[in-house]
Design a protein around this motif. Structure first.
Motif, PDB file in Angstrom:
ATOM      1  N   GLY A  76      70.197  49.377 124.481  1.00  0.00           N
ATOM      2  CA  GLY A  76      71.477  50.020 123.872  1.00  0.00           C
ATOM      3  C   GLY A  76      72.209  50.949 124.689  1.00  0.00           C
ATOM      4  N   ALA A  79      75.281  48.264 128.664  1.00  0.00           N
ATOM      5  CA  ALA A  79      76.059  46.871 128.252  1.00  0.00           C
ATOM      6  C   ALA A  79      75.105  45.558 128.655  1.00  0.00           C
ATOM      7  CB  ALA A  79      77.423  46.810 128.997  1.00  0.00           C
TER       8      ALA A  79
ATOM      9  N   TYR B 552      74.480  45.300 118.604  1.00  0.00           N
ATOM     10  CA  TYR B 552      73.341  45.501 119.644  1.00  0.00           C
ATOM     11  C   TYR B 552      73.517  46.824 120.415  1.00  0.00           C
ATOM     12  CZ  TYR B 552      71.440  45.338 123.940  1.00  0.00           C
ATOM     13  OH  TYR B 552      70.761  45.579 125.368  1.00  0.00           O
ATOM     14  N   MET B 553      74.988  47.386 120.690  1.00  0.00           N
ATOM     15  CA  MET B 553      74.972  48.544 121.084  1.00  0.00           C
ATOM     16  C   MET B 553      74.608  49.521 120.304  1.00  0.00           C
ATOM     17  SD  MET B 553      75.989  47.898 124.208  1.00  0.00           S
ATOM     18  CE  MET B 553      77.123  49.272 124.705  1.00  0.00           C
TER      19      MET B 553
END
Lengths: 339, 824, 114, 267
Positions: A76, A79, B552-553
């Motif tokens: 996380g 990228a 996801y981030m």
């Protein structure tokens, strides 16, 4: 030439490191201090391959460490990576690179393979027949008719040609300091050719698993000067003193014990008995070790052995004879007198 | 499926639930079978580990008396045998491949679910046979390699080696069955869009491994059959006094034994190739190259077995050839290592325990590979073979390579299999203990080997300089044992209290992560459609990787939605459970025990059980001979039915079986001393039987042609003719054998006799099985449903029958017509 | 479901989508005739002393021809998917390689008998 | 007439010229032009043919066996693929697919037939009797070399066929095909390499050039053929593997896009 100089230099550094770990005396079975031509060839090849290995390892390690430590981020935080899933140039590089290394290694390998296995023995070589038994070694010198067990005497700086045969299962003849091993296969004659170039005592051991006492199938190689070797040969050719001419009373009694015992059916003593399935005892007293080279040839050990062979060497074929006291001492004295 | 019917309520919710004990005994679900394999393999892994620790304690000091010489030999034999055959291979193939293959290629099960169950039960019987020696006078003690002639009754009397021989034959047969299944599954059952080049790398590895197993185990089986015959029937395949050579065993054994190394290593590579991309969040680097290098490794592995035999005196030409070929394997292996590192490079790494082990594997395996290059050089090998250097090398390959990969795989797939997470904290502890213990145990062995310490010695002399390192190794071996203890604790803890696993805990790439954890019985409610490599990844993130990024981030990778995981809208017909695999394998165990104790009535009892159970398995479903009566579960690929691919794979494996027998015949024919030789063979008689067999093949194809045009009567006529001609052939053979026996040629007479009777006899046995098969078909053809749609059953039997025929073409030429030609 | 499977048939396969069609009885009879002739030739070769020197290659070629005829026609390899031929030919290759190497290796050993 | 300007082997330039004229003629007749890539391959083929049969023949005159083996390898493994790559389909179609030729073309381009034909030609040409005759009899030599090239073209057809009517076999089949080709090639190369005497008498009958002993020359030639063909074939089928891998992944038919999967964030 400079490549050669470089590899020699690198070799000697590595050799110094490897053998520097412990001196020869502390490691009597080391392969890193060869005392024969065969051992030297193998050793040089080994160092050469080790250097190439070290190079490859260094490359892999550096790439690995960089890869893991640069990119080990937590999930996380970064990228998603965008780098390519393939790269033709890289892939060709790490195919061709190792292929070249393989080529560099295979050429000296093939050369050494052919050099170390001459089809015919060198002209002045000494022929010795090695017969492996469960679990001891028999050495026969066809030229001088000498037969001995567990201790191989050879002259220095003379090519030795061993004909290896087995009387039962597969064994392997290995004296680490004198070069590589060769299996002793029943039904087949294998050859081993080498030339020892430093006098000394080199321990060897059976290297192919051969049953219960595989660990107890050891032997020694005595590399001697030509004079010493000639002297030893003469001693071994000598006929032992006839039983009725023995002077020492204990020894004479021991000779009688031997002659009346079941020993005679397996062991040979020139002029006394004709057994052949167990070690020849004609010059037993002249050997430094006994029972497949697992212990020193002292009266104490001999007595212990005769009392209970299986305790010292599991699976040994020799039965306990049930000899005690004086009889045992006499027999030991007799055996030790057979120089 | 145009409208969206209401999802069915499916019971049970996942594959682990329901059925009770009987359910597990009769299961044909690949996932349950995988779990069964896993439990037994973890058990034997523990046992093998304890054996290793006992070995290490015995080597603590010179002249140590912890165990006896015999016990030590038993321990290292069983350590090797069980680690390879009962722990590592079952974990990689039986558990990982069995569980994951269908899930990764989007299938509902393997191609032959009941044969899958059979292979597990048979392998369990093999394991039992190997260990029965505990109760009957000791364990096998001739080493896992069992070099002849030490294994002959003369040198190894008693039962232990009988158990070993039969146990390995049985275990080998089960491995062949299992991998046959995998191969056929991968060829025929891939989901739509899943081309070969889109399969996960693990599937590639298993596909190639299966081919390796199918072609490598037959030589071992033949070698073991020879040993069995020597021990029980008085033949002399490895007995020197009859002119035979124990080297034959070594060739047959290493023809299996070297591919075996890759049978273990390739699946391990496959696991690593799954774990590394997942935790690097990158596609596998150089996918085609990785697939290709697997193929190359497998192919080369058939040409290098001789490097285990450099010391046996094969001659300089063979030494050089084997040395160079062996070195070549380093190239594809290097490609794999570099590609893994390149996969890690630039990745967004997530340092889980599984990834730790995968990274550990890359390093440790590199070590093992590099020392492998040393032994590949024949002269160096002469100093290293059978020394501790080799022990170090292959533990770096088999432990550092395979077991590390297994551990990575366990941590990776555990959530999928059990639905629970393992403790990462305990996992990391286990990892560091393993690293310390492993390197501490095995790295010093390189030095011991270079200092001359031979393998397989239960004791060693003082004053050789080996003591300190041995003590260091023993201590580290205990640490290694502790590491495994931590793993077992972790597993028990996880099952009892572990955190519940989401369907996709690792942000995975392949299809197994698109189903629930643990998966439902039917795997996929809808068979997935594959749009590229990393099929599930593409679903989540799209081909460009832009989709779902926000999720996801935020640290929470996308998961399959509840609707995706919903039960199917239409009933899915899964293969029904069957008790016959278990019964069949019990028959195998009983028959083997009968052979060992020499009680022929028990052998017959076991054999009858076996045959009856086999025929029952054939008749179990309405579609005769069909493995799964659900066309969904066993789709055909491009007009090539699963069963046809199956029988062809089996035939391929049989080629190696007969080639081994023929090779032995040719070799021993040239070594025959005394006794009758090949000139005893009669051409006119065998020409007649050859003719009969050829014509039976014609009758067989005519029978097939008849059933294909739905003509049952003529099919029966031609099938009957085939059976009749087969019986004629067998009759002539029986006459020939009795005739030879009266002429003084028996199985025990000489090398010619034994290899002739074995080769021709095994062919005859195949003919007999063929006759039995055809007869069963013939009877079945009176059933109502036997029409043109069942022509495949006839075709399959026919393929087997023709294969037996072409083997005879070869035998007739090489054995009968070339009788005057000298052997090798 | 059936929809999905049909796509499986169309896409997961490679080049051979149709069910192979097997030849009729006529071809089988011709092949059988050839097999008989080849066998007769083999037996002739065995009995003709003049052919002693070339018996090995001649017999091998004849046997290979019979082998190929049965595999291609009776076992339908000629008509079936390439995959099946591959599954059969690769093991044959390995088997032949194994046979040849073992013969060479043991021929060498034969010079070293005790 | 004096043909000296054509050099020692007039058949070579004449053969090349005929090929070139045929090629050019076909273009004129049909009024089409090959792509520049095809033309390039064809020119390369002609150059290779020319040098293979002139420059290398010079060495053959010195009784250098391994150059002769190199020549055979070029004739079978390099020239035929170049010719096939250099010939456009429209040039071949009129006559290969014409009624009298078509059945033969069908038959010979069948991979099994092509394989067996090539193996038979290549293996039989290396039997000592045939080989020695070839070395002595110039016309027979030319005949055999033409045989090599023709059977080579047939052998490579299943891999590089320019005509879709007589198609290439599938990629995995191509790999298998080339893989199996190693058998006849090894069957020729291995006995030559491993023989313990000079097999071909011709090489003992005259002076041996370059100061190489005939025996070493033979081993070298055998090794060249053994390792050379092995490496070459392996390189080719490696390339085919990668072509296959591309076809099986990127070039696969893209499945119809289904509704976007429903993804959710685990909380």
């Amino acid at each position: 030439m400079s490549r050669r100089a470089f590899s020699l230099g690198a070799m000697s550094i590595l050799a110094a490191f490897l053998s520097g770990c412990a001196s020869n005396r502390e490691l009597p079975m080391t392969t890193l201090a060869p005392k024969s031509d065969l051992g030297q060839w193998i050793y040089h090849l080994f160092i050469e391959v080790t250097l190439w290995d070290a190079l490859i390892l260094a490359i892999v390690l550096i790439a690995f460490i960089l890869a893991v430590f640069i990119f080990s981020t937590r999930v996380g935080e970064a990228a998603p990576p965008k780098s390519a899933a393939s790269d033709l140039k890289l892939e060709i590089a790490w195919t061709v690179g190792p292929a070249l290394v393989i080529l560099m290694i295979s050429v000296p390998t093939v050369r050494t393979v052919f050099r170390s296995q001459p089809r015919v023995a060198p002209a002045d070589s000494l022929h010795i027949r090695v017969i492996a038994h469960q679990w001891w070694w028999e050495f026969q010198y066809p030229d001088s008719k000498v037969i001995t067990a567990n201790e191989l005497h050879i002259p220095v700086n003379r090519p030795i040609r061993l004909d290896l045969v087995s009387s039962d299962v597969i064994h392997s003849f290995w004296v680490p300091q004198l070069g590589g091993k060769r299996d002793v296969v029943p039904g087949q004659i294998n050859e081993l050719t080498f030339e020892a170039n430093v006098p000394g005592m080199y321990p060897g051991q059976c290297a192919e698993f051969c049953g219960d006492s595989h660990a107890n199938m050891r032997f020694r190689v005595m590399v001697e000067t030509p004079e010493q070797f000639a002297e030893w040969t003469k001693l071994q050719q000598a006929v032992p003193v006839a039983v009725d001419q023995i002077t020492d009373a204990s020894v004479a009694d021991g000779a009688k014990v031997f002659a009346d015992s079941p020993c005679t059916s397996c062991h040979r003593i020139d002029g006394v008995s004709k057994g052949y399935i167990a070690p020849d005892l004609t010059h037993f007293g002249s050997r430094t070790t006994m029972a497949g080279g697992i212990m020193a040839n002292t009266p104490d050990n001999v007595a212990k052995w005769i009392t209970d062979p299986q305790a010292l060497k599991p699976g040994a074929l020799m039965p306990p004879l049930g000899l005690r006291g004086q009889q045992l001492n006499d027999l030991v004295a007799y055996l030790e007198s057979l120089k | 499926m145009a409208a969206h019917p209401k999802p069915l309520h499916v019971e049970p919710a996942n594959y682990l639930q329901g059925g009770g004990v009987i359910g597990w005994l009769t299961t044909v679900d690949h996932k349950r079978i995988a779990v069964l394999y896993g439990v037994s393999a973890l058990l034997f892994l523990g046992l093998g580990g304890l054996e290793a620790m006992a070995i290490r304690i015995q080597l603590w000091a010179p002249g140590e008396h912890f165990i006896s010489a015999r016990a030590y030999n038993e321990l290292f034999t069983m350590h090797g045998t069980s680690m390879l055959f009962l722990a590592v291979m079952p974990l990689l193939l039986g558990t990982f491949a069995n569980f994951m293959l269908p899930l990764q290629i989007g299938a509902r099960d393997v191609a032959f679910p009941r044969i899958n169950a059979l292979s597990f039960w048979v392998s369990l019987m093999g394991a039992i046979l190997l260990h029965l020696g505990w109760f009957f006078g000791g364990l096998p003690d001739a080493g896992w390699f069992g070099y002849a002639n030490l294994t002959e009754r003369m040198y190894s009397p008693g039962l232990p080696l009988d158990f070993w021989t039969l146990g390995l034959i049985v275990a080998g047969a089960s491995t062949i069955l299992a991998t046959l299944n995998f191969l056929v599954t991968l060829i025929t059952m891939r989901a739509p869009g899943m081309s070969y080049m889109r399969m996960p790398m693990f599937c590639w590895a298993i596909m190639i491994t299966s081919i390796l197993v199918l072609l490598a185990f037959p030589p071992l089986t033949v070698g073991l059959i020879f040993l069995l015959m020597d021990r029980f029937f008085g033949t002399h395949f490895y007995i020197v006094s009859a002119g035979a050579t124990p080297i034959l065993w070594q060739h047959l054994f290493w023809l299996f034994g070297h591919p075996e190394v890759y049978i273990i290593a390739l699946p391990a590579f496959g696991v690593i190739s799954e774990v590394v991309p997942t935790f690097s969040r990158k596609p596998l680097f150089g996918y085609p190259m990785m697939a290709y290098s697997i193929c190359l490794i497998a192919f080369l592995s058939y040409g290098v077995w001789g490097h285990h035999m450099f010391a046996t005196g094969m001659g300089p030409v063979a030494d050089a050839a084997f040395a160079v070929t062996s070195m070549l394997i380093a190239i594809p292996t290097g490609i794999k290592i570099f590609s893994w590192i390149a996969t890690v490079w630039g990745g967004s790494l997530r340092m889980t325990t599984s990834f730790y082990f995968a990274l550990g594997m890359i390093l440790e395996f590199t070590f093992g590979g590099l020392s492998g290059i040393m032994h590949a050089s024949a002269p160096i090998d002469l100093q290293q073979t059978d020394s501790y250097f080799v022990v170090a090398h292959f533990h770096y390959v088999l432990f550092g390579g395979a077991v590390f990969a297994i551990l990575a795989g366990i941590f990776y797939w555990w959530p999928k299999v059990t639905g629970k997470m393992l403790s990462e904290r305990l996992g990391k502890l286990q990892f560091w203990l393993t690293i310390i213990g492993f390197n501490g145990t095995f790295f010093p062995m390189h030095f011991l080997g270079m200092w001359g310490m031979p393998r397989r010695i239960y004791t060693y002399g003082a004053g050789l300089g080996w003591t300190h390192l041995n003590q260091l190794e023993t201590v580290c071996a205990m640490i290694l044992g502790l590491a495994f203890l931590v793993m077992y604790i972790n597993m028990v803890w996880s099952i009892a209290n572990g955190e519940k696993a989401p369907p996709d805990p690792w942000d995975g790439r392949s299809l197994e992560w698109s189903v629930a954890s643990p998966p439902p019985v039917y795997n996929f409610a809808r068979i997935p459609e594959v749009r590229g490599r990393d099929a599930w990844w593409i679903v989540k993130y799209g081909r460009t990787g832009s989709r779902g990024l926000a999720a996801y981030m935020s640290g929470k990778p996308p998961q399959p939605s509840a609707a995706d995981l919903a039960p199917p809208a239409e009933p899915i017909h899964m293969p029904a459970p069957s008790i016959f695999p278990l019964i069949l394998s019990i028959g195998v165990l009983v028959a083997s025990l009968g052979v060992i104790i020499g009680e022929w009535r028990i052998v017959i009892l076991g054999a009858v059980t076996l045959v009856v159970a086999a025929i029952a398995m054939g008749f179990e479903y309405p579609t005769f001979g069909q493995e799964s009566h659900d066309p969904m579960a066993a789709p055909s690929s491009g007009g090539t039915d699963v069963r046809k691919v199956g029988i062809w794979s089996f035939i391929g494996s049989e080629c190696l079986f007969f080639a081994s027998l023929i090779a032995t015949y040719i070799i021993y024919k040239g070594r025959n001393i005394g006794g009758p030789g090949a000139e005893i063979l009669e051409i006119p008689l065998t020409s007649f039987s050859t003719f009969a067999l050829l014509m039976s093949s014609l009758a067989m194809v005519l029978a097939l042609a008849a059933i294909q045009r739905n003509d049952r009567t003529w099919m029966r006529v031609w099938l009957g003719t085939t059976i009749g001609l087969g019986l004629v052939f067998l009759g002539v053979e029986a006459y020939e054998f009795t005739h030879f026996y009266h002429e003084g040629l028996s199985l025990q007479t000489d090398l010619f006799g034994q290899s002739f009777f074995t080769l021709v006899g095994f062919h005859g046995a195949h003919v007999s099985i063929g006759v039995l098969w055809l007869a069963t078909l013939w009877f079945a053809s009176f059933g109502e449903k036997f029409d043109g749609s069942r022509s495949l059953s006839v075709e399959l039997a026919g393929l087997y029958w023709h294969f037996v025929d072409i083997v005879w073409v070869i035998i007739f030429t090489l054995v009968y017509l070339m009788q005057q030609v000298k052997g090798a | 479901m059936s929809e999905a499977t049909q796509t499986a048939g169309a896409i997961a396969t490679h080049d051979h989508a149709d069910q192979p069609h097997h030849p009729g009885a006529g071809i089988y009879l011709i092949v059988a005739l050839f097999l008989c002739v080849l066998t007769a030739m083999e037996i002739t070769v065995f009995y003709v002393p003049a052919l002693k020197t070339v018996i090995v290659p001649v017999l091998l070629v004849l046997a290979a021809a019979k082998f190929a005829l049965i595999a291609m026609f009776f076992m339908h390899l000629k008509y079936d998917s390439w995959t099946l031929s591959g599954i059969f030919i690769f093991p044959l290759f390995i088997a032949a390689f194994m046979l040849a190497s073992l013969m060479m290796l043991f021929a060498y050993l034969a010079h070293h008998l005790a | 007439m004096d043909f000296d300007f054509l050099g020692e082997h007039p058949s070579v330039p004449i053969g090349c010229a005929i090929l070139a004229i045929l090629y050019w003629g076909a273009c004129r007749l049909t009024g089409r032009r090959p792509t520049s890539r095809q033309a390039g391959w064809f020119v390369l083929a002609l150059i290779t043919i020319f040098f293979t049969h002139t420059a290398i023949d010079e060495f053959a005159d010195d009784r250098i066996f391994f150059m002769h083996m190199l020549q055979h390898l070029l004739q079978t493994f390099v020239i035929p693929p170049l010719l096939l790559l250099g010939t456009p389909d429209w040039m071949l179609r009129p006559w290969v697919m014409s009624r009298p030729v078509r059945p033969f073309a069908r038959f010979f381009t069948n991979p099994v037939v092509a394989f067996l034909l090539f193996s038979a030609v290549f293996v039989s040409a290396h039997f000592p009797a045939v080989f020695d005759r070839m070395c002595r009899d110039e016309n027979f030599h030319i005949f055999l070399h033409v045989c090599f090239m023709v059977s080579g073209v047939i052998m490579w057809w299943p891999i590089l066929s320019p005509l879709p009517e007589l198609p290439r076999v599938s990629y995995p089949a191509q790999i298998m095909y080339l893989f199996l080709l190693m058998i006849p090639m090894t069957a020729v190369a291995a006995p030559i390499t491993l023989a313990n005497q000079v097999i071909y008498g011709w090489y003992l009958e005259g002076p041996h050039g370059w100061g190489i002993k005939p025996m070493d020359d033979q081993v070298l030639g055998g090794l060249l053929m053994w390792i050379g063909q092995g490496t070459y074939l392996m390189a080719v089928f490696t390339a085919i593997f990668f072509k296959w891998s591309r076809k099986e992944d990127q070039d696969m038919p893209v499945l119809p896009e289904t509704p976007r999967p429903r993804l959710r964030v685990v909380s």
